[in-house]
Design a protein around this motif. Sequence first.
Motif, PDB file in Angstrom:
ATOM      1  N   PRO A 178       0.844  -1.207   0.000  1.00 26.43           N
ATOM      2  CA  PRO A 178       0.000   0.000   0.000  1.00 26.43           C
ATOM      3  C   PRO A 178       0.871   1.246   0.000  1.00 26.43           C
ATOM      4  CG  PRO A 178       0.032  -1.027   2.182  1.00 26.43           C
ATOM      5  CD  PRO A 178       0.700  -1.987   1.258  1.00 26.43           C
ATOM      6  N   GLY A 179       0.340   2.346  -0.493  1.00 26.31           N
ATOM      7  CA  GLY A 179       1.144   3.556  -0.569  1.00 26.31           C
ATOM      8  C   GLY A 179       2.143   3.447  -1.714  1.00 26.31           C
ATOM      9  N   LEU A 180       3.406   3.640  -1.382  1.00 23.12           N
ATOM     10  CA  LEU A 180       4.448   3.486  -2.394  1.00 23.12           C
ATOM     11  C   LEU A 180       4.638   2.006  -2.697  1.00 23.12           C
ATOM     12  CD1 LEU A 180       7.282   6.001  -1.416  1.00 23.12           C
ATOM     13  CD2 LEU A 180       5.646   6.176  -3.284  1.00 23.12           C
ATOM     14  N   SER A 181       4.432   1.625  -3.942  1.00 26.81           N
ATOM     15  CA  SER A 181       4.654   0.225  -4.312  1.00 26.81           C
ATOM     16  C   SER A 181       6.144  -0.072  -4.380  1.00 26.81           C
ATOM     17  CB  SER A 181       4.013  -0.067  -5.670  1.00 26.81           C
ATOM     18  OG  SER A 181       4.733   0.598  -6.694  1.00 26.81           O
ATOM     19  N   GLY A 182       6.451  -1.365  -4.401  1.00 24.00           N
ATOM     20  CA  GLY A 182       7.854  -1.750  -4.553  1.00 24.00           C
ATOM     21  C   GLY A 182       8.436  -1.238  -5.853  1.00 24.00           C
TER      22      GLY A 182
END
Length: 423
Positions: free
Chosen positions: A61-65
């Motif tokens: 969630p948020g910044l993806s890998g």
Amino acid sequence: MAPDRPPLVLLVDDDPGSLKLLSEALAGQPVTLAVAIDGEMALRQVRREVPDLVLLDAVMPGLSGFEVCRRLKEDPATRAVPVLFMTVLADTASRVRGLELGAVDYVSKPFVREELVARVRTQLAIHAAARALSEKNDELARARASLEVEVARRTEELRAANQRLAREIELSRAAELKVQKAQDELAHLNRVSAMSELAASIAHELNQPLAAILSNAQAAQRLLARTPPDVAEARAALDDIVADDRRAAKVIQRMRAMLRKGELSAVALDLGEVVREVARLLASAALLAGATLRIELAPGLPRVRGDGIQLQQVLLNLLVNALDAVSRRPPEARLVVVRARPADGGGVELSVADSGEGVPPADLERIFEPFFTSKAQGLGVGLAISRSIVEAHGGRLWAERGAGEGATFRCALPVWDEARGAP
């Protein structure tokens, strides 16, 4: 990575259970672990301390890998850090996207402990090898800069000496012309001295191990990307990387040794090793010249008395001249032979024979005079310097016409007396 701590591995996953499994799987490995539960936390951790490897969950969630990887690769400070994606995604598009962003590999969830450990260890080894190569490149750049400073200093010394010489003989116009020619030749000698003549061959010799390191690193990545990964072959590729790195370092060490200054030392020398060392230094030069360089060493040669670096300089001068002499011959006739054998009447004889055009009988002694040369761009100091070195060793250096063609230069050196430590 600092040399006094193990490599730092950053684990990034929004699932605490996965982080626990990863930590347990890597327990006992010679690494330090750091964890982050989301992309923002991972970037903050990287800003505090750059890791040696990032194990990154692709979907968070948020910044993806994927976004974290993109930012790491955009930052020059973290661009070289290898990223290993962890994902349950099985589609090819997702894998390709990660690789295009700069990831080195994938580990699929649920992971196999042995596979995970092998991939982590391999990527850390590749990262360490790449860093070592970068350090060697920096070292070579520093050596090149130091050589340029030394050349500039010598140029200034030659300029000052030439000015003094010009003032001393300015009353004679004919003498002035000779001095001007000597000044030009000396300035040219400074630019095309031995190291400049060998610059192409040294670069060629360094390019070979550097290219091999890159090829083996890429091969290791491909081997580890297989299913299952070919760990044994990857380890062999890493061994080759280490060997080629050491080979590049030896080239630099030989170059430094040839540039080293010092007074004449008298030690017992293996003349065969002196020959082999110079042959290694000139192997690429002979290859680039299209010439065959053959070494013939008599077995059981006694050791000689001398200074290894100075005798290498003598052989280097003779071989550079020989390669130049055969360069005007057809490719199949370009042969240079170095021989070492017991000399008649005692001692050891070192000879360099070439298949060039030979030396006129009237010039067999004149070629050892300072500034006598048959080369259009030569100054003619190499053979004079070589003879003075050999004579300082208690030996003798002379030239002969070849039996059929070419020239042979012979150097007789005294044998080291084991009982007295002298010839």
